[in-house]
Write a protein that holds these residues in place. Structure first.
Motif, PDB file in Angstrom:
ATOM      1  N   HIS A  63      -8.866  -4.491  -7.199  1.00 49.38           N
ATOM      2  CA  HIS A  63      -9.053  -3.049  -6.655  1.00 49.38           C
ATOM      3  C   HIS A  63     -10.444  -2.751  -6.975  1.00 49.38           C
ATOM      4  O   HIS A  63     -10.869  -2.457  -7.814  1.00 49.38           O
ATOM      5  CB  HIS A  63      -8.019  -2.823  -7.411  1.00 49.38           C
ATOM      6  CG  HIS A  63      -7.848  -1.035  -7.444  1.00 49.38           C
ATOM      7  ND1 HIS A  63      -6.804  -0.246  -7.763  1.00 49.38           N
ATOM      8  CD2 HIS A  63      -8.732  -0.227  -7.126  1.00 49.38           C
ATOM      9  CE1 HIS A  63      -7.091   0.756  -7.544  1.00 49.38           C
ATOM     10  NE2 HIS A  63      -8.353   0.954  -6.987  1.00 49.38           N
ATOM     11  N   HIS A  87       3.654   2.090 -12.934  1.00 50.60           N
ATOM     12  CA  HIS A  87       2.935   1.473 -11.878  1.00 50.60           C
ATOM     13  C   HIS A  87       2.146   0.401 -12.147  1.00 50.60           C
ATOM     14  O   HIS A  87       2.089  -0.506 -11.123  1.00 50.60           O
ATOM     15  CB  HIS A  87       2.055   2.807 -11.391  1.00 50.60           C
ATOM     16  CG  HIS A  87       0.837   2.422 -10.230  1.00 50.60           C
ATOM     17  ND1 HIS A  87       1.365   2.200  -8.851  1.00 50.60           N
ATOM     18  CD2 HIS A  87      -0.285   2.399 -10.293  1.00 50.60           C
ATOM     19  CE1 HIS A  87       0.390   1.961  -8.275  1.00 50.60           C
ATOM     20  NE2 HIS A  87      -0.655   2.315  -9.381  1.00 50.60           N
ATOM     21  N   GLN A 122       3.516   5.842  -5.556  1.00 47.12           N
ATOM     22  CA  GLN A 122       3.323   6.027  -7.001  1.00 47.12           C
ATOM     23  C   GLN A 122       2.198   6.676  -7.532  1.00 47.12           C
ATOM     24  O   GLN A 122       2.414   7.251  -8.484  1.00 47.12           O
ATOM     25  CB  GLN A 122       3.327   4.626  -7.471  1.00 47.12           C
ATOM     26  CG  GLN A 122       4.609   3.858  -7.490  1.00 47.12           C
ATOM     27  CD  GLN A 122       4.872   2.348  -7.891  1.00 47.12           C
ATOM     28  OE1 GLN A 122       3.879   1.652  -8.133  1.00 47.12           O
ATOM     29  NE2 GLN A 122       5.936   1.945  -7.935  1.00 47.12           N
ATOM     30  N   LYS A 123       1.367   6.997  -6.614  1.00 46.12           N
ATOM     31  CA  LYS A 123       0.096   7.743  -7.059  1.00 46.12           C
ATOM     32  C   LYS A 123       0.420   9.067  -7.185  1.00 46.12           C
ATOM     33  O   LYS A 123       0.220  10.040  -7.852  1.00 46.12           O
ATOM     34  CB  LYS A 123      -1.094   7.706  -6.080  1.00 46.12           C
ATOM     35  CG  LYS A 123      -2.042   6.482  -6.572  1.00 46.12           C
ATOM     36  CD  LYS A 123      -2.443   6.295  -7.871  1.00 46.12           C
ATOM     37  CE  LYS A 123      -3.294   5.147  -8.164  1.00 46.12           C
ATOM     38  NZ  LYS A 123      -2.343   4.101  -8.481  1.00 46.12           N
ATOM     39  N   TRP A 147       2.307   1.644  -3.775  1.00 40.98           N
ATOM     40  CA  TRP A 147       0.958   2.167  -4.254  1.00 40.98           C
ATOM     41  C   TRP A 147       0.619   3.645  -4.207  1.00 40.98           C
ATOM     42  O   TRP A 147       0.482   4.335  -5.270  1.00 40.98           O
ATOM     43  CB  TRP A 147      -0.202   1.048  -3.758  1.00 40.98           C
ATOM     44  CG  TRP A 147      -1.409   1.479  -4.737  1.00 40.98           C
ATOM     45  CD1 TRP A 147      -1.812   0.744  -5.888  1.00 40.98           C
ATOM     46  CD2 TRP A 147      -2.492   2.428  -4.431  1.00 40.98           C
ATOM     47  NE1 TRP A 147      -3.220   1.193  -6.341  1.00 40.98           N
ATOM     48  CE2 TRP A 147      -3.414   2.199  -5.684  1.00 40.98           C
ATOM     49  CE3 TRP A 147      -2.722   3.232  -3.564  1.00 40.98           C
ATOM     50  CZ2 TRP A 147      -4.472   2.971  -5.522  1.00 40.98           C
ATOM     51  CZ3 TRP A 147      -3.805   3.973  -3.519  1.00 40.98           C
ATOM     52  CH2 TRP A 147      -4.849   3.956  -4.632  1.00 40.98           C
ATOM     53  N   TYR A 159      -4.616  -9.322  -3.328  1.00 41.23           N
ATOM     54  CA  TYR A 159      -3.284  -9.653  -3.757  1.00 41.23           C
ATOM     55  C   TYR A 159      -2.826 -11.158  -3.994  1.00 41.23           C
ATOM     56  O   TYR A 159      -3.492 -12.052  -3.315  1.00 41.23           O
ATOM     57  CB  TYR A 159      -2.198  -9.429  -2.846  1.00 41.23           C
ATOM     58  CG  TYR A 159      -2.299  -7.719  -2.446  1.00 41.23           C
ATOM     59  CD1 TYR A 159      -1.260  -6.779  -3.118  1.00 41.23           C
ATOM     60  CD2 TYR A 159      -2.836  -7.375  -1.531  1.00 41.23           C
ATOM     61  CE1 TYR A 159      -1.509  -5.448  -2.789  1.00 41.23           C
ATOM     62  CE2 TYR A 159      -3.182  -5.929  -0.924  1.00 41.23           C
ATOM     63  CZ  TYR A 159      -2.375  -5.216  -1.739  1.00 41.23           C
ATOM     64  OH  TYR A 159      -2.375  -3.827  -1.377  1.00 41.23           O
ATOM     65  N   ASN A 171       3.090  -3.196 -10.001  1.00 42.70           N
ATOM     66  CA  ASN A 171       2.044  -3.647  -9.053  1.00 42.70           C
ATOM     67  C   ASN A 171       1.014  -4.476  -9.197  1.00 42.70           C
ATOM     68  O   ASN A 171       0.338  -5.149  -8.137  1.00 42.70           O
ATOM     69  CB  ASN A 171       1.786  -2.400  -8.247  1.00 42.70           C
ATOM     70  CG  ASN A 171       2.731  -1.641  -7.526  1.00 42.70           C
ATOM     71  OD1 ASN A 171       3.196  -1.713  -6.670  1.00 42.70           O
ATOM     72  ND2 ASN A 171       2.982  -0.498  -8.229  1.00 42.70           N
ATOM     73  N   TYR A 172       0.468  -4.356 -10.483  1.00 48.05           N
ATOM     74  CA  TYR A 172      -0.740  -5.408 -10.660  1.00 48.05           C
ATOM     75  C   TYR A 172      -0.577  -6.603 -11.224  1.00 48.05           C
ATOM     76  O   TYR A 172       0.348  -6.741 -12.191  1.00 48.05           O
ATOM     77  CB  TYR A 172      -1.622  -4.429 -11.420  1.00 48.05           C
ATOM     78  CG  TYR A 172      -2.368  -3.338 -10.796  1.00 48.05           C
ATOM     79  CD1 TYR A 172      -3.649  -3.151 -10.256  1.00 48.05           C
ATOM     80  CD2 TYR A 172      -1.649  -2.119 -10.437  1.00 48.05           C
ATOM     81  CE1 TYR A 172      -4.249  -2.291  -9.667  1.00 48.05           C
ATOM     82  CE2 TYR A 172      -2.196  -1.083  -9.729  1.00 48.05           C
ATOM     83  CZ  TYR A 172      -3.577  -0.932  -9.273  1.00 48.05           C
ATOM     84  OH  TYR A 172      -4.076  -0.106  -8.580  1.00 48.05           O
ATOM     85  N   ILE A 177      -1.501  -6.799  -7.328  1.00 46.26           N
ATOM     86  CA  ILE A 177      -2.738  -6.613  -7.072  1.00 46.26           C
ATOM     87  C   ILE A 177      -3.611  -7.454  -8.134  1.00 46.26           C
ATOM     88  O   ILE A 177      -3.388  -7.065  -9.380  1.00 46.26           O
ATOM     89  CB  ILE A 177      -2.857  -5.156  -7.170  1.00 46.26           C
ATOM     90  CG1 ILE A 177      -2.311  -4.301  -6.007  1.00 46.26           C
ATOM     91  CG2 ILE A 177      -4.664  -4.778  -7.171  1.00 46.26           C
ATOM     92  CD1 ILE A 177      -2.280  -2.891  -6.085  1.00 46.26           C
ATOM     93  N   ARG A 235       0.956  -1.161  -0.033  1.00 47.02           N
ATOM     94  CA  ARG A 235      -0.034  -0.004  -0.070  1.00 47.02           C
ATOM     95  C   ARG A 235       0.687   1.118   0.196  1.00 47.02           C
ATOM     96  O   ARG A 235       0.316   2.292  -0.577  1.00 47.02           O
ATOM     97  CB  ARG A 235      -1.082  -0.138   1.450  1.00 47.02           C
ATOM     98  CG  ARG A 235      -2.084  -1.023   0.908  1.00 47.02           C
ATOM     99  CD  ARG A 235      -3.081  -0.937   1.976  1.00 47.02           C
ATOM    100  NE  ARG A 235      -2.670  -0.487   3.457  1.00 47.02           N
ATOM    101  CZ  ARG A 235      -2.452  -1.681   4.291  1.00 47.02           C
ATOM    102  NH1 ARG A 235      -2.251  -2.843   3.928  1.00 47.02           N
ATOM    103  NH2 ARG A 235      -2.037  -1.239   5.783  1.00 47.02           N
TER     104      ARG A 235
END
Length: 156
Positions: free
Chosen positions: A148, A40, A17-18, A14, A135, A44-45, A145, A11
C-alpha cells in the motif's frame, strides 16, 4: 487467478471501510473508530502473510514506512504515542471514495494496481492521492493487500 473485477471489488470495499471508520469516529468516538479500523486491517491486509509494505500518504522520516498492523492503525486513527505526527487519515469525515485506474498487473495469485484514489469528505472537499496496491490471495483465496503506497500528486 485474480481478475480486474476482483481488484475493483477490493478497492470498493477498501473505500467503503474508510467511510465506515470515519462514521464510527463521528458517532461513537475514537475507540469505535479504532475497532472499525482494526476490522478493516484484518479483513483486507495480508499481515498473516508477512510484513505489509505500507507507505501512508502523509508520513515522513523514520516513520514513512509501516510494515506492522500497529503502524497502519496509528495512521488511520491517530492518537498514538508511538506515531505522534499521525492525525488519523481515516477519521477525517470521509463520505465517498472512488478510484481511477492507471494500470494493472495480474499474474496468478499476485496483482498490482496503480491509479488515483479520490476521497470526498462531509463538506464536499475532495482529496486525490496517487496510490499503488499490491495484492496476494491467501490460503483461503481471499485477496489481501501486501503493498500500500500512497502519495500526494506532485505540485510543480
Amino acid at each position: 487467478m485474480i481478475t480486474s473485477q476482483d481488484l475493483l471489488a477490493a478497492r470498493m470495499v477498501w473505500g467503503a471501510q474508510k467511510v465506515a471508520i470515519s462514521r464510527a469516529y463521528e458517532a461513537r468516538g475514537l475507540e469505535a473508530a479504532r475497532a472499525a479500523a482494526l476490522r478493516h486491517l484484518e479483513a483486507n491486509y495480508g499481515y498473516d502473510l508477512g510484513p505489509v509494505m505500507f507507505k501512508p500518504t502523509m508520513a515522513s522520516g523514520a516513520q514513512s514506512f509501516r510494515p506492522t498492523k500497529a503502524g497502519a492503525l496509528a495512521y488511520f486513527c491517530g492518537h498514538s504515542a508511538e506515531y505522534p505526527l499521525d492525525t488519523g487519515f481515516a477519521i477525517r469525515g470521509w463520505r465517498a471514495v472512488d478510484s481511477v485506474t492507471s494500470a494493472e498487473f495480474i499474474a496468478g495469485d499476485i496483482a498490482m494496481w496503480m491509479g488515483w484514489i479520490i476521497l470526498t469528505d462531509r463538506s464536499g472537499a475532495v482529496t486525490k492521492v496517487d496510490k499503488s496496491f499490491g495484492y496476494q490471495k491467501d490460503a483461503r483465496d481471499v485477496l489481501r493487500i501486501v503493498l500500500h503506497h500512497s502519495s500526494l500528486p506532485y505540485q510543480p
